[in-house]
Motif scaffolding. Structure first.
Motif, PDB file in Angstrom:
ATOM      1  N   GLU B 189     -17.546  35.417  -6.091  1.00 45.60           N
ATOM      2  CA  GLU B 189     -17.792  36.798  -6.500  1.00 45.60           C
ATOM      3  C   GLU B 189     -18.637  37.563  -5.498  1.00 45.60           C
ATOM      4  O   GLU B 189     -18.205  38.605  -4.991  1.00 45.60           O
ATOM      5  N   ARG B 192     -16.790  38.071  -2.294  1.00 47.46           N
ATOM      6  CA  ARG B 192     -15.765  39.108  -2.363  1.00 47.46           C
ATOM      7  C   ARG B 192     -16.372  40.452  -1.998  1.00 47.46           C
ATOM      8  O   ARG B 192     -15.764  41.264  -1.293  1.00 47.46           O
ATOM      9  N   MET B 193     -17.600  40.697  -2.455  1.00 49.43           N
ATOM     10  CA  MET B 193     -18.295  41.945  -2.143  1.00 49.43           C
ATOM     11  C   MET B 193     -18.545  42.060  -0.652  1.00 49.43           C
ATOM     12  O   MET B 193     -18.312  43.107  -0.044  1.00 49.43           O
ATOM     13  N   VAL B 195     -16.966  40.578   1.814  1.00 50.52           N
ATOM     14  CA  VAL B 195     -15.704  40.780   2.536  1.00 50.52           C
ATOM     15  C   VAL B 195     -15.235  42.224   2.402  1.00 50.52           C
ATOM     16  O   VAL B 195     -14.914  42.883   3.388  1.00 50.52           O
ATOM     17  N   ALA B 196     -15.215  42.731   1.170  1.00 48.41           N
ATOM     18  CA  ALA B 196     -14.697  44.077   0.948  1.00 48.41           C
ATOM     19  C   ALA B 196     -15.501  45.118   1.713  1.00 48.41           C
ATOM     20  O   ALA B 196     -14.930  45.984   2.395  1.00 48.41           O
ATOM     21  N   TYR B 197     -16.835  45.013   1.660  1.00 50.78           N
ATOM     22  CA  TYR B 197     -17.630  46.061   2.285  1.00 50.78           C
ATOM     23  C   TYR B 197     -17.745  45.924   3.795  1.00 50.78           C
ATOM     24  O   TYR B 197     -17.852  46.928   4.499  1.00 50.78           O
ATOM     25  N   GLN B 199     -15.262  44.909   5.523  1.00 51.67           N
ATOM     26  CA  GLN B 199     -13.980  45.472   5.939  1.00 51.67           C
ATOM     27  C   GLN B 199     -14.023  46.996   5.864  1.00 51.67           C
ATOM     28  O   GLN B 199     -13.536  47.702   6.760  1.00 51.67           O
ATOM     29  N   LEU B 200     -14.615  47.505   4.796  1.00 47.34           N
ATOM     30  CA  LEU B 200     -14.710  48.955   4.626  1.00 47.34           C
ATOM     31  C   LEU B 200     -15.527  49.569   5.759  1.00 47.34           C
ATOM     32  O   LEU B 200     -15.144  50.573   6.361  1.00 47.34           O
ATOM     33  N   GLU B 203     -13.545  49.584   8.989  1.00 52.25           N
ATOM     34  CA  GLU B 203     -12.530  50.625   9.055  1.00 52.25           C
ATOM     35  C   GLU B 203     -13.146  52.010   9.147  1.00 52.25           C
ATOM     36  O   GLU B 203     -12.733  52.833   9.949  1.00 52.25           O
ATOM     37  N   ARG B 204     -14.133  52.252   8.303  1.00 50.49           N
ATOM     38  CA  ARG B 204     -14.702  53.588   8.213  1.00 50.49           C
ATOM     39  C   ARG B 204     -15.393  54.002   9.493  1.00 50.49           C
ATOM     40  O   ARG B 204     -15.349  55.151   9.909  1.00 50.49           O
ATOM     41  N   GLN B 228     -14.385  32.787   2.658  1.00 51.33           N
ATOM     42  CA  GLN B 228     -13.599  32.972   1.437  1.00 51.33           C
ATOM     43  C   GLN B 228     -12.513  31.906   1.351  1.00 51.33           C
ATOM     44  O   GLN B 228     -12.294  31.278   0.314  1.00 51.33           O
TER      45      GLN B 228
END
Lengths: 145, 404, 158
Positions: B189, B192-193, B195-197, B199-200, B203-204, B228
């Protein structure tokens, strides 16, 4: 004229709520996104009590299962049992892929069940697919009183 | 010790010391309980024994009630009982002993005893019987009975220890698996946070901060994503031991065909040719046998040399088992690595050379061993590999579907 | 077709709409296993494993039911009511796909527990687009409730 769609997200992770907002930032439907962090708060919002007295009824609810102070399935059961709320579509959005969680959610009346993907791209795609289907194609129930 | 004709009450000639059967007192007198309604006979019995060098502490009882009472107070090391006890018999004494669940050796000391009665006594639990006019045998009989009892006690102790150790081991294993499961499950869990952020962020802000930022974010994202996968692999691995599994009739041909479909892209890209001879139907958990073939075939495609992979899958019956073979013409494995490729997370190559975490073979091994089989490799570097493994071939009527 | 392995049950008495729908669903290789019922009675037989469909089992429901409202023999709303009223079939995702624009149909449908309500667009292209998207959503994005006898297993646990 179509009014702005109201979306309620029930999720105890501000990080996940943040991701949902990011994913929908470019949406053509410009949904109004409200979020609450626990099950009790969700029901307070939906019943328009306390600080939510002027809240609009959501057109769609995205509901996590792992919530403090009343878990997702209890919230789902309460929503589907309330005559004023039972028609609101509820999408379960959870990391759980357990058969029993999926089955139980459907038994309690969830409209659908979407697994939270582990990576950013798939997470965005899932949220965008949910938003596109429900706000772009579905005939939602009338918002009600 | 004295006696005074009939009407003899229960007598002891030594202090009563509470004891338990599990804690015999060392270096002390032999506690003897005599069940005899005739005082003279009792005296005779015991007299002979002291002469033979036994150091005794004796009690004599006459009635069933006294017998029961005495057993409640102190447990003797051995019981000498007559068969004829006036209003009751030695067999009843044996019965009382049996019902009370006490393991105390009994030697019947009796007048003439018919064969039938003798057999009855032994059946009821007497270790031996000695005739009153053959008391010379008594010491030997007592020694024999005592030594038998000692052996029994020792064996029970060993069995108990073993059972306890097996229990501890099982519990410890279960704990470890539970730990691996919970750790990998709960770790996912927050990961996952991350990885997502990352990646964000990547990109951003790509190109908007300095060039190091892009690189740093790249490493962070890559690391998080690799973690992961590692955790998911660990979760898979721990699941092998954790779940119960359901054995059904599985056609291995169908399993391999399914796998070839799911690997279609990799097979096409590498130009791989996979063929399988007629494979048997086995009695296994379908998911697990799929995992075995999936890992072996995917590896054969992945660890290819310069030539397109040629992979074949075969099976033959050997004794009570099916011996499967998955062979390829890939890069092979040096003999010194033949064992540790099956160790979890062991990799023989860098990530740049070949992707993966080194868990596939560990999972295969764990599954196969759970079925009581073996897996091994025959290979030389540069000349391809043959993985062989065995799965039990159940008897045709043994379809209980019970966990091995 | 193996009666146990149907992805979608399409219930519609208009052959034209059925053809359009099948074409839209099959084009992306979304669903090859589609069963068409032309009236409400057949739909009920199919889902409740009765009549000509007695060889079907409750353990292998379709992943999605696309249900029109105006049907011969038994109309769509009655089918919906029966499906959502029975614990053995209540969990099956049912999507009303109908030309009705009546608000009361919408309200009744949602009251009875329909999973979603879609109005058939008039233009062919829009119709096709909607069906495709619905198929993608309910078969890929959504997790269907049942695979391989899960109902039986869970009921045992209850």
């Amino acid at each position: 004229m179509k009014s702005v769609p109201e979306l309620l997200i029930v999720d105890d992770s501000p990080a996940d709520v943040g991701l949902v907002r990011e994913a929908l930032a470019g949406s053509a439907h410009h949904p109004q996104i409200n979020s609450v962090e626990d099950g009790e708060e969700a029901l307070t919002f939906l019943d328009r009590r306390k600080k939510y007295i002027n809240a609009l009824r959501p057109d769609l609810i995205i509901l996590d299962l792992n919530l403090p102070r009343r878990d997702g399935q209890a919230v789902l059961a309460a929503i589907k049992a309330a005559p004023a709320l039972c028609r609101i579509p509820v999408v379960i959005f959870s990391t759980s892929q357990l058969r029993k969680d999926i089955l139980r959610s459907y038994e309690l009346g969830a409209n659908c069940y979407v697994s939270k993907p582990g990576n950013l791209k798939d997470f965005f795609l899932a949220i965008q697919a949910i938003e596109e289907f429900w706000f772009g194609f579905v005939n939602l129930p009338p918002r009600g009183e | 010790m004295s006696s005074a004709g009939t009407g003899l009450a229960s007598q002891t000639s030594a202090t009563r010391i509470p004891e338990s059967q599990d804690n015999p007192r060392p270096n002390t007198k032999l506690q003897v309980l005599v069940v005899e309604d005739n005082a003279n006979d009792a005296t005779l019995m015991l007299h002979g024994l002291s002469r033979e060098g036994f150091d005794l502490s004796t009690t004599v009882v006459q009635t069933a009630a006294q017998f029961r009472q005495r057993l409640k107070e102190t447990l003797p090391d051995i019981i000498l009982a007559d068969y004829n006890l006036g209003e009751w018999t030695g067999v009843e004494a044996l019965e009382i002993l049996r019902r009370s669940d006490l393991d105390i050796p009994v030697v019947m000391v009796t007048g003439a005893l018919g064969d039938v009665a003798a057999v009855q006594c032994i059946k009821q639990g007497a270790t031996d019987y000695v005739l009153k006019d053959g008391l010379a045998r008594l010491p030997g009989a007592i020694r024999h009975a005592l030594s038998e009892k000692q052996e029994r006690t020792l064996r029970h102790q060993v069995e108990k220890d073993l059972a306890r150790k097996v229990d501890e081991l099982a519990r410890s294993n279960a704990d470890l698996e539970q730990f691996a499961y919970v750790a990998s499950h709960d770790l996912q869990e927050p990961l996952r946070m991350v990885v997502a952020y990352t990646q964000l962020l990547s990109e951003r802000y790509r190109g908007k901060l300095d060039e190091n930022a892009d690189k740093f974010l790249g490493y962070a994202t890559e690391g998080a994503m690799r973690m992961q996968v590692l955790i998911q692999d660990l979760l898979s691995f721990s699941r092998v031991g954790r779940n119960g599994f359901k054995c059904v009739s599985v056609d291995c041909n169908a399993v391999v065909d399914e796998i070839l479909q799911s690997l279609a892209t990799a097979i096409q890209e590498s130009g791989a040719v996979v063929n399988h001879a007629a494979l048997p139907t086995v009695w296994v958990d379908r998911t697990q046998v799929t995992q075995i073939f999936q890992n072996l075939i995917a590896n054969a495609v992945k660890f290819r040399g310069k030539e397109p992979p040629v992979i074949s899958v075969r099976a033959e019956k050997a004794n009570q088992q099916w011996l499967f073979e998955v062979s390829d013409n890939g890069i092979g494995v040096a003999p010194e690595n033949a064992e540790n490729i099956f160790v979890i997370f062991q990799r023989l190559h860098t990530r740049a050379e070949y992707a993966g975490n080194g868990i596939g073979l560990a999972i295969c091994k764990k599954i196969i061993e759970r079925y009581g089989g073996k897996i091994w490799i025959e290979s030389q570097p540069g000349s391809g590999s043959t993985f062989k493994f065995t799965l039990p071939a159940p008897a045709p009527d043994d379809k209980s579907g019970v966990k091995p | 077709m193996n009666p146990t392995e149907v992805d979608i049950l399409l219930v519609d008495d208009s052959q034209e709409d059925v053809d359009l729908t099948l074409h839209a669903l099959r084009s992306d290789n979304l669903a090859n296993r589609i069963f068409v019922a032309h009236d409400g009675e057949e739909a009920l037989d199919f889902l409740f494993c009765t009549g000509p469909h007695a060889n079907r089992s409750f353990d292998h429901p379709p992943k999605l039911v696309l249900l029109d409202l105006k049907l011969p023999k038994v109309d769509g709303m009655q089918v919906l009511e029966q499906v959502k009223g029975d614990p053995r079939t209540r969990i099956i995702p049912v999507v009303l796909l109908t030309s009705s624009r009546e608000e009361r149909d919408r309200v009744s449908g949602y009251n009875l527990g329909v999973n979603s309500y879609l109005q058939k667009p008039v233009a062919f292209d829009d119709f096709r687009k909607m069906v495709k998207l619905a198929g993608l959503y309910w078969l890929l994005t959504n997790q269907p409730p049942v695979t391989n006898g899960a109902i039986a297993a869970v009921k045992e646990g209850q």
